[in-house]
Design a protein around this motif. Structure first.
Motif, PDB file in Angstrom:
ATOM      1  N   UNK A   1       0.816  -1.217   0.000  1.00  0.00           N
ATOM      2  CA  UNK A   1       0.000   0.000   0.000  1.00  0.00           C
ATOM      3  C   UNK A   1       0.849   1.267   0.000  1.00  0.00           C
ATOM      4  N   UNK A   2       2.177   1.109   0.025  1.00  0.00           N
ATOM      5  CA  UNK A   2       3.064   2.262   0.014  1.00  0.00           C
ATOM      6  C   UNK A   2       3.251   2.895   1.378  1.00  0.00           C
ATOM      7  N   UNK A   3       3.001   2.117   2.445  1.00  0.00           N
ATOM      8  CA  UNK A   3       3.120   2.638   3.798  1.00  0.00           C
ATOM      9  C   UNK A   3       4.341   2.037   4.479  1.00  0.00           C
TER      10      UNK A   3
ATOM     11  N   UNK B   1      15.831  -3.581   2.887  1.00  0.00           N
ATOM     12  CA  UNK B   1      15.358  -2.857   1.697  1.00  0.00           C
ATOM     13  C   UNK B   1      14.985  -1.415   2.011  1.00  0.00           C
ATOM     14  N   UNK B   2      15.222  -0.999   3.240  1.00  0.00           N
ATOM     15  CA  UNK B   2      15.002   0.394   3.669  1.00  0.00           C
ATOM     16  C   UNK B   2      13.582   0.878   3.388  1.00  0.00           C
ATOM     17  N   UNK B   3      12.625   0.037   3.796  1.00  0.00           N
ATOM     18  CA  UNK B   3      11.225   0.452   3.669  1.00  0.00           C
ATOM     19  C   UNK B   3      10.569   0.558   5.039  1.00  0.00           C
ATOM     20  N   UNK B   4      11.399   0.725   6.059  1.00  0.00           N
ATOM     21  CA  UNK B   4      10.930   0.890   7.418  1.00  0.00           C
ATOM     22  C   UNK B   4      12.049   0.547   8.366  1.00  0.00           C
ATOM     23  N   UNK B   5      11.686   0.161   9.588  1.00  0.00           N
ATOM     24  CA  UNK B   5      12.687  -0.159  10.601  1.00  0.00           C
ATOM     25  C   UNK B   5      12.311  -1.438  11.324  1.00  0.00           C
TER      26      UNK B   5
ATOM     27  N   UNK C   1      10.501   5.503   1.695  1.00  0.00           N
ATOM     28  CA  UNK C   1      10.387   4.146   2.231  1.00  0.00           C
ATOM     29  C   UNK C   1       9.152   3.447   1.686  1.00  0.00           C
ATOM     30  N   UNK C   2       8.032   4.186   1.623  1.00  0.00           N
ATOM     31  CA  UNK C   2       6.805   3.619   1.098  1.00  0.00           C
ATOM     32  C   UNK C   2       6.960   3.149  -0.337  1.00  0.00           C
TER      33      UNK C   2
END
Length: 206
Positions: free
Chosen positions: A124-126, A142-146, A172-173
């Motif tokens: 969802x891009x979040x 992948x650096x889309x959060x922590x 990130x999203x």
């Protein structure tokens, strides 16, 4: 299935159904209200950053499985009742509306196998903040959060880092959505399985 997330819903539909949320940025926990999912840890983490991010709300959207009273009591104890919402579960398209509206998705589970909720949040891009017990290291690599520990103070640091960086959250999203489409859709998984079978047991005469 990629087609379910190909065209995302317009922002705002979920917000409109949560009284008191309004236009406030919010952290979303879309999961069963069960202690295995760690909602109590998220509540304590949120209490640690509430003064630093006074505009941010926290939403627990999921079916009641014992943790609801604990969360309500904690919100009252910390003076956060107005900023903590428990609107009940969301299914089907409504769950995607919730994910799209959220600024950060958080799953602070004490134990997970493979989390569809994390996958759907990324699709969802979040951006996501998850614990290492979720066994989803790609969120970090992948650096889309922590990825954090179960400690509320560690969760708090992860949440605050994302909430303080709107541009970083958008990036990130985008990386999370790309990750899911590259690795975690059924067509991609089937293709990889076929390739693996062909490698270890090639068809005679092929």
């Amino acid at each position: 299935f990629p087609e379910e997330f190909e065209t995302l819903p317009a922002r705002g539909a979920f917000r409109a159904g949560v009284p008191g949320l309004g236009d406030a940025p919010f952290v979303l926990a879309l999961a069963r209200l069960h202690l295995q999912k760690g909602p109590d840890l998220l509540m304590e983490a949120f209490a640690r950053i509430a003064d630093r991010h006074p505009e941010v709300h926290l939403v627990f959207a999921g079916p009641e499985q014992g943790a609801g009273p604990i969360l309500r009591a904690a919100a009252e104890r910390h003076g956060l009742t107005r900023r903590v919402h428990l609107p009940g579960p969301r299914y089907g398209r409504a769950r995607i509306e919730a994910l799209v509206d959220a600024d950060v998705y958080c799953l602070p589970s004490r134990q997970e196998g493979f989390s569809m909720a994390i996958t759907e949040a990324l699709a969802s891009g979040t951006p996501a903040v998850v614990t290492d017990r979720c066994h989803f290291p790609q969120v970090g690599t992948s650096r889309c959060g922590m990825v954090t520990s179960l400690a509320p103070e560690d969760l708090a640091r992860g949440l605050s880092a994302l909430l303080s960086d709107p541009t970083g959250r958008r990036e990130m999203g985008a990386r999370g959505r790309a990750l899911v489409y590259a690795q975690f859709t059924w067509p991609r998984i089937c293709s990889r399985m076929e390739a693996l079978y062909s490698e270890v047991a090639p068809c005679p005469g092929a």
